[in-house]
Design a protein around this motif. Sequence first.
Motif, PDB file in Angstrom:
ATOM      1  N   GLU A   1       0.822  -1.211   0.000  1.00  0.00           N
ATOM      2  CA  GLU A   1       0.000   0.000   0.000  1.00  0.00           C
ATOM      3  C   GLU A   1       0.858   1.264   0.000  1.00  0.00           C
ATOM      4  O   GLU A   1       0.580   2.230  -0.707  1.00  0.00           O
ATOM      5  N   GLY A   2       1.920   1.282   0.809  1.00  0.00           N
ATOM      6  CA  GLY A   2       2.797   2.442   0.858  1.00  0.00           C
ATOM      7  C   GLY A   2       2.143   3.643   1.517  1.00  0.00           C
ATOM      8  O   GLY A   2       1.078   3.549   2.126  1.00  0.00           O
ATOM      9  N   GLY A   3       2.802   4.785   1.400  1.00  0.00           N
ATOM     10  CA  GLY A   3       2.249   6.009   1.972  1.00  0.00           C
ATOM     11  C   GLY A   3       3.321   6.865   2.629  1.00  0.00           C
ATOM     12  O   GLY A   3       4.521   6.636   2.459  1.00  0.00           O
ATOM     13  N   HIS A   4       2.869   7.865   3.429  1.00  0.00           N
ATOM     14  CA  HIS A   4       3.790   8.761   4.118  1.00  0.00           C
ATOM     15  C   HIS A   4       4.242   8.107   5.429  1.00  0.00           C
ATOM     16  O   HIS A   4       3.443   7.491   6.143  1.00  0.00           O
ATOM     17  N   SER A   5       5.525   8.278   5.746  1.00  0.00           N
ATOM     18  CA  SER A   5       6.085   7.582   6.916  1.00  0.00           C
ATOM     19  C   SER A   5       5.460   8.042   8.228  1.00  0.00           C
ATOM     20  O   SER A   5       5.446   7.299   9.211  1.00  0.00           O
ATOM     21  N   TRP A   6       4.909   9.272   8.266  1.00  0.00           N
ATOM     22  CA  TRP A   6       4.261   9.777   9.482  1.00  0.00           C
ATOM     23  C   TRP A   6       2.748   9.633   9.383  1.00  0.00           C
ATOM     24  O   TRP A   6       2.103   8.983  10.203  1.00  0.00           O
ATOM     25  N   GLY A   7       2.227  10.196   8.305  1.00  0.00           N
ATOM     26  CA  GLY A   7       0.771  10.232   8.183  1.00  0.00           C
ATOM     27  C   GLY A   7       0.148   8.869   7.965  1.00  0.00           C
ATOM     28  O   GLY A   7      -1.008   8.640   8.351  1.00  0.00           O
ATOM     29  N   ASN A   8       0.894   7.962   7.326  1.00  0.00           N
ATOM     30  CA  ASN A   8       0.337   6.629   7.020  1.00  0.00           C
ATOM     31  C   ASN A   8       1.084   5.512   7.742  1.00  0.00           C
ATOM     32  O   ASN A   8       1.101   4.370   7.294  1.00  0.00           O
ATOM     33  N   PHE A   9       1.683   5.891   8.864  1.00  0.00           N
ATOM     34  CA  PHE A   9       2.413   4.881   9.632  1.00  0.00           C
ATOM     35  C   PHE A   9       1.504   3.705   9.966  1.00  0.00           C
ATOM     36  O   PHE A   9       0.370   3.879  10.412  1.00  0.00           O
TER      37      PHE A   9
ATOM     38  N   GLY B   1      21.458 -10.803  -5.093  1.00  0.00           N
ATOM     39  CA  GLY B   1      22.521  -9.956  -5.616  1.00  0.00           C
ATOM     40  C   GLY B   1      22.161  -8.497  -5.833  1.00  0.00           C
ATOM     41  O   GLY B   1      23.040  -7.636  -5.804  1.00  0.00           O
ATOM     42  N   LEU B   2      20.892  -8.210  -6.042  1.00  0.00           N
ATOM     43  CA  LEU B   2      20.463  -6.827  -6.284  1.00  0.00           C
ATOM     44  C   LEU B   2      19.170  -6.558  -5.529  1.00  0.00           C
ATOM     45  O   LEU B   2      18.275  -7.408  -5.496  1.00  0.00           O
ATOM     46  N   ILE B   3      19.067  -5.371  -4.933  1.00  0.00           N
ATOM     47  CA  ILE B   3      17.854  -4.957  -4.237  1.00  0.00           C
ATOM     48  C   ILE B   3      17.521  -3.529  -4.659  1.00  0.00           C
ATOM     49  O   ILE B   3      18.398  -2.661  -4.698  1.00  0.00           O
ATOM     50  N   THR B   4      16.269  -3.292  -4.989  1.00  0.00           N
ATOM     51  CA  THR B   4      15.820  -1.936  -5.310  1.00  0.00           C
ATOM     52  C   THR B   4      14.480  -1.691  -4.632  1.00  0.00           C
ATOM     53  O   THR B   4      13.744  -2.636  -4.320  1.00  0.00           O
ATOM     54  N   GLY B   5      14.153  -0.411  -4.391  1.00  0.00           N
ATOM     55  CA  GLY B   5      12.850  -0.102  -3.830  1.00  0.00           C
ATOM     56  C   GLY B   5      12.808   1.218  -3.104  1.00  0.00           C
ATOM     57  O   GLY B   5      13.844   1.773  -2.734  1.00  0.00           O
ATOM     58  N   GLY B   6      11.598   1.709  -2.914  1.00  0.00           N
ATOM     59  CA  GLY B   6      11.399   2.970  -2.186  1.00  0.00           C
ATOM     60  C   GLY B   6      11.634   4.188  -3.053  1.00  0.00           C
ATOM     61  O   GLY B   6      12.225   4.114  -4.139  1.00  0.00           O
ATOM     62  N   THR B   7      11.165   5.335  -2.543  1.00  0.00           N
ATOM     63  CA  THR B   7      11.340   6.603  -3.259  1.00  0.00           C
ATOM     64  C   THR B   7      12.034   7.657  -2.415  1.00  0.00           C
ATOM     65  O   THR B   7      12.724   8.521  -2.948  1.00  0.00           O
ATOM     66  N   SER B   8      11.865   7.608  -1.107  1.00  0.00           N
ATOM     67  CA  SER B   8      12.541   8.582  -0.237  1.00  0.00           C
ATOM     68  C   SER B   8      12.582   8.030   1.181  1.00  0.00           C
ATOM     69  O   SER B   8      11.889   7.053   1.509  1.00  0.00           O
ATOM     70  N   ILE B   9      13.354   8.692   2.007  1.00  0.00           N
ATOM     71  CA  ILE B   9      13.508   8.211   3.388  1.00  0.00           C
ATOM     72  C   ILE B   9      12.219   8.308   4.183  1.00  0.00           C
ATOM     73  O   ILE B   9      11.998   7.555   5.143  1.00  0.00           O
ATOM     74  N   ASN B  10      11.333   9.218   3.808  1.00  0.00           N
ATOM     75  CA  ASN B  10      10.089   9.381   4.563  1.00  0.00           C
ATOM     76  C   ASN B  10       8.872   8.902   3.769  1.00  0.00           C
ATOM     77  O   ASN B  10       7.763   9.402   3.945  1.00  0.00           O
ATOM     78  N   THR B  11       9.106   7.932   2.899  1.00  0.00           N
ATOM     79  CA  THR B  11       8.012   7.315   2.144  1.00  0.00           C
ATOM     80  C   THR B  11       7.961   5.827   2.462  1.00  0.00           C
ATOM     81  O   THR B  11       8.983   5.139   2.399  1.00  0.00           O
TER      82      THR B  11
END
Length: 404
Positions: free
Chosen positions: A216-224, A256-266
């Motif tokens: 689902e994802g979201g904001h690290s504060w608002g959607n904790f 061997g490879l990991i990717t993901g996320g958009t920012s530290i607070n997302t």
Amino acid sequence: MSSRPLENKLKSIIDEIYNSQNFKQFQTFFENNYNQLLDLLCNITEIPSPTFFEDKKAEFVQKQMINYGLNNVSVDEQKNVIGRYLGSKSDKFIPIFAHIDTVFPIETELKVKKNNEIYSCPGIGDNSSSVAVMLMIIQAWKSNNYLPLFDVIFVANACEEGLGDLKGIKVFLEEYAVKFYPDIPPSAVLALDGTLGDIAHIGVGSKRIKLTIFSEGGHSWGNFGNENSIHILSKCISDISSINVPSDPKTTFNVGLITGGTSINTIASISSCFIDMRSIDQKELDNLENTILNIIKLNVNKTKSKFEIEYVGSRPSAFLPINHPLINLAILTGNKFDIKSFLRASSTDANIPLSKGIPALTIGAYDGSRAHTKDEYMVPSSLRKGILYVSLLLMSIIMWIEKN
């Protein structure tokens, strides 16, 4: 090694070829054209050829084959350069492979540095040395009007490395070989790759997947509290890291490879990783695959998140018995040039024919080290021995096939 009677028979074949007028002519040709071989090696090395982008090197190799007098030269859709050298008859055939792709990105600086008895450059050993040797053998054969007992197909193949997944040799066997030799499988396959003395007769099987988690994802504060794909992916990886695999037959895995996320607070909504699984035993490889898939399903199904698995590579595991005449021919031929042979397991072009029941080996033609690094180097003088070794072995295999 083989039984004494078979060993004596194989030695007789090798000695007959070694003492033949044809082989003596080739020896003289290689010695007289040694500097040309080194120039050819440098030219091949300095052409960028990452997997899937082999076009320029394929074009260069094709021109060389034609210039050397090989009339039946083509480049297929996979960018395999295929030269058909007709023998005295076409009731059987043997292909010899040397892959032209490298692991290095297109922007990698490729300039051969010469320091006395060392040539260094990314890709100069793996696999430019093998390609140069193969091309020089073609030139030697044509220059001396050599007529093999049956057809030999020289293949500078693409897509051997990494995610190329051996597509070059797969396409050759599925399309070219079937078109020109319907109902006639190759009598044997010889692949050039690796250093002098290496004899890969066990094909390390592998399966490679890309695992993607959708949350689902979201904001690290608002959607904790919302599900985080990175957290779920990490749990999968943690559990995978605890899998017990056998050391015999050797079986391995790696993320061997990991990717993901958009920012530290997302809160990450999408993340992925690449998983490499290997074994010299197909059953153990399949077991490992099932275990990893079950871990993924178990972890993701506990959540509301979804996952997707994409297979990005699959190489079958297979082997040639240690007492097979082809292995003994390689060892005995090496003895002629004081080459110490090392039987090993590896993931090479030989995997594919071996999995189809076709006798196959991968052998090396040079001395060097640091393959797959920018510090890669090779000893140019080793090609004097390497090209004679490959030539004698190829001719001996042809005679062995004809006599059996």
